[in-house]
Design a protein around this motif. Structure first.
Motif, PDB file in Angstrom:
ATOM      1  N   SER A 300       0.840  -1.203   0.000  1.00 59.94           N
ATOM      2  CA  SER A 300       0.000   0.000   0.000  1.00 59.94           C
ATOM      3  C   SER A 300       0.870   1.247   0.000  1.00 59.94           C
ATOM      4  O   SER A 300       2.089   1.188   0.008  1.00 59.94           O
ATOM      5  CB  SER A 300      -0.910   0.000   1.229  1.00 59.94           C
ATOM      6  OG  SER A 300      -0.131   0.211   2.395  1.00 59.94           O
ATOM      7  N   GLY A 301       0.203   2.375   0.045  1.00 61.55           N
ATOM      8  CA  GLY A 301       0.928   3.652   0.050  1.00 61.55           C
ATOM      9  C   GLY A 301       1.361   4.108   1.420  1.00 61.55           C
ATOM     10  O   GLY A 301       1.746   5.278   1.595  1.00 61.55           O
ATOM     11  N   LEU A 302       1.324   3.235   2.418  1.00 61.85           N
ATOM     12  CA  LEU A 302       1.708   3.640   3.775  1.00 61.85           C
ATOM     13  C   LEU A 302       3.136   4.169   3.832  1.00 61.85           C
ATOM     14  O   LEU A 302       3.434   5.098   4.588  1.00 61.85           O
ATOM     15  CB  LEU A 302       1.574   2.455   4.743  1.00 61.85           C
ATOM     16  CG  LEU A 302       0.158   2.008   5.120  1.00 61.85           C
ATOM     17  CD1 LEU A 302       0.227   0.824   6.066  1.00 61.85           C
ATOM     18  CD2 LEU A 302      -0.616   3.136   5.755  1.00 61.85           C
ATOM     19  N   ARG A 303       4.041   3.572   3.048  1.00 60.00           N
ATOM     20  CA  ARG A 303       5.450   3.952   3.135  1.00 60.00           C
ATOM     21  C   ARG A 303       5.687   5.376   2.630  1.00 60.00           C
ATOM     22  O   ARG A 303       6.780   5.919   2.807  1.00 60.00           O
ATOM     23  CB  ARG A 303       6.317   2.965   2.353  1.00 60.00           C
ATOM     24  CG  ARG A 303       6.031   2.885   0.862  1.00 60.00           C
ATOM     25  CD  ARG A 303       6.864   1.791   0.209  1.00 60.00           C
ATOM     26  NE  ARG A 303       6.598   1.645  -1.208  1.00 60.00           N
ATOM     27  CZ  ARG A 303       5.590   0.941  -1.703  1.00 60.00           C
ATOM     28  NH1 ARG A 303       4.751   0.339  -0.868  1.00 60.00           N
ATOM     29  NH2 ARG A 303       5.397   0.848  -3.002  1.00 60.00           N
ATOM     30  N   HIS A 304       4.682   5.963   1.993  1.00 56.21           N
ATOM     31  CA  HIS A 304       4.808   7.334   1.512  1.00 56.21           C
ATOM     32  C   HIS A 304       4.086   8.327   2.426  1.00 56.21           C
ATOM     33  O   HIS A 304       4.037   9.510   2.122  1.00 56.21           O
ATOM     34  CB  HIS A 304       4.231   7.455   0.093  1.00 56.21           C
ATOM     35  CG  HIS A 304       4.889   6.544  -0.890  1.00 56.21           C
ATOM     36  ND1 HIS A 304       6.247   6.581  -1.145  1.00 56.21           N
ATOM     37  CD2 HIS A 304       4.377   5.549  -1.674  1.00 56.21           C
ATOM     38  CE1 HIS A 304       6.544   5.661  -2.047  1.00 56.21           C
ATOM     39  NE2 HIS A 304       5.430   5.022  -2.384  1.00 56.21           N
ATOM     40  N   LYS A 305       3.514   7.829   3.536  1.00 57.14           N
ATOM     41  CA  LYS A 305       2.743   8.691   4.425  1.00 57.14           C
ATOM     42  C   LYS A 305       3.377   8.774   5.813  1.00 57.14           C
ATOM     43  O   LYS A 305       3.887   7.786   6.343  1.00 57.14           O
ATOM     44  CB  LYS A 305       1.308   8.164   4.577  1.00 57.14           C
ATOM     45  CG  LYS A 305       0.392   8.493   3.408  1.00 57.14           C
ATOM     46  CD  LYS A 305      -1.009   8.015   3.715  1.00 57.14           C
ATOM     47  CE  LYS A 305      -1.991   8.464   2.638  1.00 57.14           C
ATOM     48  NZ  LYS A 305      -2.252   9.911   2.713  1.00 57.14           N
ATOM     49  N   LYS A 306       3.321   9.948   6.378  1.00 57.47           N
ATOM     50  CA  LYS A 306       3.709  10.156   7.764  1.00 57.47           C
ATOM     51  C   LYS A 306       2.489   9.828   8.619  1.00 57.47           C
ATOM     52  O   LYS A 306       1.474  10.538   8.577  1.00 57.47           O
ATOM     53  CB  LYS A 306       4.146  11.606   7.971  1.00 57.47           C
ATOM     54  CG  LYS A 306       4.498  11.964   9.403  1.00 57.47           C
ATOM     55  CD  LYS A 306       4.834  13.454   9.489  1.00 57.47           C
ATOM     56  CE  LYS A 306       5.085  13.881  10.924  1.00 57.47           C
ATOM     57  NZ  LYS A 306       5.340  15.351  11.019  1.00 57.47           N
ATOM     58  N   VAL A 307       2.573   8.727   9.369  1.00 53.17           N
ATOM     59  CA  VAL A 307       1.376   8.237  10.060  1.00 53.17           C
ATOM     60  C   VAL A 307       1.615   8.117  11.564  1.00 53.17           C
ATOM     61  O   VAL A 307       2.752   7.963  12.029  1.00 53.17           O
ATOM     62  CB  VAL A 307       0.922   6.869   9.504  1.00 53.17           C
ATOM     63  CG1 VAL A 307       0.734   6.926   8.006  1.00 53.17           C
ATOM     64  CG2 VAL A 307       1.903   5.759   9.874  1.00 53.17           C
ATOM     65  N   LEU A 308       0.511   8.172  12.291  1.00 50.54           N
ATOM     66  CA  LEU A 308       0.497   7.860  13.716  1.00 50.54           C
ATOM     67  C   LEU A 308      -0.335   6.596  13.889  1.00 50.54           C
ATOM     68  O   LEU A 308      -1.526   6.571  13.562  1.00 50.54           O
ATOM     69  CB  LEU A 308      -0.119   9.008  14.522  1.00 50.54           C
ATOM     70  CG  LEU A 308      -0.403   8.722  16.010  1.00 50.54           C
ATOM     71  CD1 LEU A 308       0.873   8.344  16.759  1.00 50.54           C
ATOM     72  CD2 LEU A 308      -1.073   9.927  16.670  1.00 50.54           C
ATOM     73  N   LEU A 309       0.301   5.533  14.379  1.00 47.26           N
ATOM     74  CA  LEU A 309      -0.373   4.249  14.574  1.00 47.26           C
ATOM     75  C   LEU A 309      -0.238   3.825  16.026  1.00 47.26           C
ATOM     76  O   LEU A 309       0.874   3.755  16.558  1.00 47.26           O
ATOM     77  CB  LEU A 309       0.240   3.180  13.658  1.00 47.26           C
ATOM     78  CG  LEU A 309      -0.235   1.737  13.867  1.00 47.26           C
ATOM     79  CD1 LEU A 309      -1.728   1.599  13.597  1.00 47.26           C
ATOM     80  CD2 LEU A 309       0.565   0.779  12.984  1.00 47.26           C
ATOM     81  N   ARG A 327       9.821  -0.969  10.206  1.00 46.68           N
ATOM     82  CA  ARG A 327       9.724   0.489  10.186  1.00 46.68           C
ATOM     83  C   ARG A 327       9.514   1.035   8.776  1.00 46.68           C
ATOM     84  O   ARG A 327       8.790   2.003   8.576  1.00 46.68           O
ATOM     85  CB  ARG A 327      10.978   1.107  10.804  1.00 46.68           C
ATOM     86  CG  ARG A 327      11.040   0.966  12.323  1.00 46.68           C
ATOM     87  CD  ARG A 327      12.399   1.415  12.866  1.00 46.68           C
ATOM     88  NE  ARG A 327      12.396   1.492  14.312  1.00 46.68           N
ATOM     89  CZ  ARG A 327      12.497   0.433  15.110  1.00 46.68           C
ATOM     90  NH1 ARG A 327      12.624  -0.776  14.572  1.00 46.68           N
ATOM     91  NH2 ARG A 327      12.483   0.584  16.412  1.00 46.68           N
ATOM     92  N   ASP A 328      10.155   0.381   7.779  1.00 47.57           N
ATOM     93  CA  ASP A 328      10.080   0.939   6.423  1.00 47.57           C
ATOM     94  C   ASP A 328       8.720   0.699   5.751  1.00 47.57           C
ATOM     95  O   ASP A 328       8.525   1.054   4.604  1.00 47.57           O
ATOM     96  CB  ASP A 328      11.215   0.408   5.545  1.00 47.57           C
ATOM     97  CG  ASP A 328      11.195  -1.112   5.381  1.00 47.57           C
ATOM     98  OD1 ASP A 328      10.189  -1.742   5.781  1.00 47.57           O
ATOM     99  OD2 ASP A 328      12.180  -1.650   4.848  1.00 47.57           O
ATOM    100  N   TRP A 329       7.764   0.101   6.484  1.00 48.98           N
ATOM    101  CA  TRP A 329       6.400   0.052   5.978  1.00 48.98           C
ATOM    102  C   TRP A 329       5.751   1.438   6.000  1.00 48.98           C
ATOM    103  O   TRP A 329       4.737   1.660   5.341  1.00 48.98           O
ATOM    104  CB  TRP A 329       5.535  -0.886   6.827  1.00 48.98           C
ATOM    105  CG  TRP A 329       5.836  -2.338   6.677  1.00 48.98           C
ATOM    106  CD1 TRP A 329       6.884  -2.916   6.005  1.00 48.98           C
ATOM    107  CD2 TRP A 329       5.083  -3.416   7.232  1.00 48.98           C
ATOM    108  NE1 TRP A 329       6.827  -4.277   6.112  1.00 48.98           N
ATOM    109  CE2 TRP A 329       5.728  -4.621   6.862  1.00 48.98           C
ATOM    110  CE3 TRP A 329       3.939  -3.505   8.008  1.00 48.98           C
ATOM    111  CZ2 TRP A 329       5.266  -5.877   7.237  1.00 48.98           C
ATOM    112  CZ3 TRP A 329       3.468  -4.747   8.390  1.00 48.98           C
ATOM    113  CH2 TRP A 329       4.123  -5.927   8.008  1.00 48.98           C
ATOM    114  N   PHE A 330       6.327   2.340   6.788  1.00 44.57           N
ATOM    115  CA  PHE A 330       5.710   3.637   7.041  1.00 44.57           C
ATOM    116  C   PHE A 330       6.625   4.761   6.576  1.00 44.57           C
ATOM    117  O   PHE A 330       7.838   4.592   6.465  1.00 44.57           O
ATOM    118  CB  PHE A 330       5.388   3.786   8.533  1.00 44.57           C
ATOM    119  CG  PHE A 330       4.599   2.629   9.088  1.00 44.57           C
ATOM    120  CD1 PHE A 330       3.225   2.572   8.939  1.00 44.57           C
ATOM    121  CD2 PHE A 330       5.238   1.578   9.742  1.00 44.57           C
ATOM    122  CE1 PHE A 330       2.499   1.492   9.429  1.00 44.57           C
ATOM    123  CE2 PHE A 330       4.527   0.504  10.242  1.00 44.57           C
ATOM    124  CZ  PHE A 330       3.143   0.459  10.079  1.00 44.57           C
TER     125      PHE A 330
END
Length: 650
Positions: A300-309, A327-330
């Motif tokens: 998915s596009g998660l690796r291109h997004k700055k996310v809080l999980l 870590r590199d999933w995000f």
């Protein structure tokens, strides 16, 4: 709504049985033919990307002459209603009924209403000219015998037109910009509400202030951090406070609650679905198993997004590997926050930053306790020394402080002293501390507590209350008592019970049975039920059975035909398939089991997914039966001959 989406709950915030508990942040009202595949869809995706829980009706929803009750219920359970007024909005009687309900909830329940004037001006809506005029000409012809209904619709539209909202008719801007303005406005309104909640989380703000600069930052690194400690320490509350405070700093966010419990139910793939839906705003395919979910998260596009999980209550490395494997999933700057009781799980996953809360200091502990026991920050006159003693026994554990405070509220000095005398026998076991509040309940409230602890955590409040009422309990007042005693909370319309309280309930049942499975009043594990049935161990001690099974996990073939009848006091039986949304027609091709179901005469509620048996036995006379639900069953007919069910309801 997935019990996993309970983002704004807190076991430490004040609870009130009279407070409306919203299930959704936003209800979207719109004319599907006008805006479903463009503006409304883009707005829905943008809201979900920011973790704003949004209700919109399903595209394939079968519509009749009247609005579906589930939509009325969703309106009542929402904090905000966004009404997208398009040119043909008024031509839909469905939309007008929906709008009337929204305005009623605004006036009676405080629902916040925000109109969006999409290619139509507020004056057209207010004066009902242009397309709105033609719509009402048609309505007056159609409803000439009920003109009052048409006039109600007219008045409702006038009221909506006078509410401040977003007028796309006059703005020469891209829709995407306006959508971002709407999302930002909703987030600010929700943030102000959650900020007021956080102010009541005694001791939590200081923990957040200590934790953030020491363990995570706002640089380009990907930060993975664990919050570790015993149950009742406030880990979930701390993670929730961080989520509230910082989620608007990220491009996407997701709070996955109850990871351990839901994984044990076989719902890990649903948590993967939730993660993707909340951060990416939905997905085109349904995730049916963990392996598919894992591949989808990686690609998915998660690796291109700055996310809080936030992953709350993790207890196994597999859960982390399938939800936040690397870590590199995000994307750069992401935060992944994990709460757990087991530090080894964090170490196995390579989480190096581990924060261990120490519990509340004496001052904060006393303040929290008093907020429950006296509804203020200091003890009442004559209670200071007694309060300090209680705080000492609670050892800084927020859950114990809240529960004991709720138990002691309104009691005399003599009653407090008696309670303190009983505390002397407690040797640091938090279950024993919490049981003091349970022991003070009336017998019916105890039964309701045990049913919820064993069967109904995370389930919809109204549905569970119906089940409990069908079992003969005064469930509404009982739930109110449990909430007042801090033994239960309600969030997003669902029951929430702390792990330690549920564990205490399980411990009580096992203690009362003397450790004998067949003597337990309740069975909630598939393997326990099968053991009892296959070994002919059923007894009249068993009062309730609620189990959830996966494909091929519940095999009834080896069970003696008469076994259920031996449970003469059985009042409740629910056997539910966890993945029943995957309808498998191959099941219908399997030969029927020609045996009959011998139902105990005291049974009040029977729900059995994929029941393989032929029919109910006419030898049974369950005259108390209130509910009969045989979903996807292969029952050939209900029973032979005539059977009278005076209590049976739809």
């Amino acid at each position: 709504m997935d019990s996993g989406k309970r983002k704004r709950e807190s076991s430490l915030s004040p609870s009130s049985s009279s407070t409306r508990q919203p299930k959704y942040d936003v209800f979207l009202s719109f004319r599907g033919e006008d805006t479903r595949i463009n503006f409304t869809d883009h707005l829905y995706v943008a809201l979900n990307q920011k973790g704003i829980i949004t209700f919109r009706d399903e595209e394939g929803l079968e519509r009749g002459e009247s609005i579906a009750p589930k939509l009325f219920k969703a309106i009542e359970e929402s904090q905000f209603a966004i009404i997208i007024l398009s040119k043909d909005y008024a031509s839909s009687t469905w939309c007008l009924d929906e709008l009337t309900k929204i305005i009623k909830c605004k006036d009676e329940m405080g629902l916040k209403v925000l109109p969006v004037f999409y290619n139509v001006s507020p004056s057209v809506v207010r004066k009902q000219t242009e397309t709105f005029e033609q719509a009402f000409i048609d309505h007056q012809k159609r409803f000439e015998d009920n003109i009052k209904k048409v006039e109600t619709w007219r008045d409702t539209l006038k009221k909506v037109a006078d509410i401040s909202g977003w007028d796309l008719h006059l703005q020469n801007r891209h829709e995407s910009e306006i959508i971002q303005d709407i999302v930002k406005g909703i987030m600010e309104k929700l943030s102000s509400k959650s900020s007021s909640i956080n102010e009541n989380l005694i001791g939590i703000n200081s923990m957040v202030a200590e934790l953030i600069p020491s363990y995570v930052g706002f640089g380009n690194h990907i930060y993975m951090m664990g919050i570790c400690g015993m149950g009742g320490l406030g880990k979930t509350t701390l993670a929730s406070a961080i989520y509230y405070e910082y989620s608007d700093h990220f491009e996407g966010s997701s709070y996955i609650a109850n990871v351990r419990e839901r994984s044990e139910k076989g719902e890990l793939h649903e948590l993967q679905q939730q993660l993707l839906d909340e951060i990416l705003g939905g997905s085109n395919t349904k995730i049916y198993n963990v392996q598919v979910g894992l591949r989808k998260i990686k690609s998915s596009g998660l690796r291109h997004k700055k996310v809080l999980l936030v992953l709350d209550d993790v207890n196994h490395k597999d859960q982390l590997e399938n939800l936040a494997g690397k870590r590199d999933w995000f994307g750069s700057g992401s935060w992944i926050i994990i709460t757990t009781r087991d530090e080894h799980v964090l170490v196995q996953h390579g989480v190096l930053k581990i924060y261990k809360p120490n519990g509340l200091d004496d001052d904060d502990a006393l303040t929290l306790f008093c907020s429950k026991a006296f509804k203020k920050e200091q003890p009442a006159e004559g209670y200071m020394q007694l309060s300090q003693k209680v705080v000492e026994y609670a050892s800084g554990l927020p859950l114990a402080l809240v529960t004991l405070g709720s138990f002691l509220v309104g009691r005399t000095v003599e009653e407090w002293q008696s309670a303190l005398d009983s505390f002397k026998n407690i040797k640091g076991d938090i279950h024993d501390i919490l049981k003091i509040s349970y022991d003070g309940l009336e017998e019916m409230w105890k039964e309701i507590f045990l049913d919820i602890a064993c069967f109904f955590r995370g389930q919809e409040k109204d549905e569970v209350i119906r089940i409990l009422e069908n079992c003969g309990f005064d469930a509404r007042i009982g739930v109110s008592v449990l909430v007042e005693r801090s033994l239960l909370t309600v969030s997003r319309g669902c029951f929430v019970m702390h792990d330690l309280l549920a564990e205490m309930g399980h411990k009580i049942i096992r203690f009362e049975s003397g450790g004998k499975l067949e003597m337990q009043s309740r069975l909630w594990l598939v393997e326990d039920l099968l053991h009892v049935l296959e070994n002919d161990m059923a007894t009249k001690a068993i009062q309730a059975i609620v189990v959830r099974f996966k494909e091929n996990e519940f095999n009834y073939e080896a069970v003696p035909e008469v076994i259920l009848s031996k449970m003469s006091n059985l009042r409740l039986m629910i056997i539910k398939k966890t993945d029943c949304y995957r309808y498998d027609r191959r099941y219908l091709d399997v030969p029927n089991d020609q045996r009959q179901i011998l139902v105990p005469n005291q049974l009040r509620y029977l729900s059995w997914d994929r029941c393989p048996l032929k029919c109910l036995s006419s030898s049974s006379q369950p005259k108390e039966l209130v509910r009969l639900d045989l979903y996807e069953s292969r029952i050939e007919y209900l029973w032979e001959g005539v059977m009278v069910f005076r209590c049976l309801r739809d």
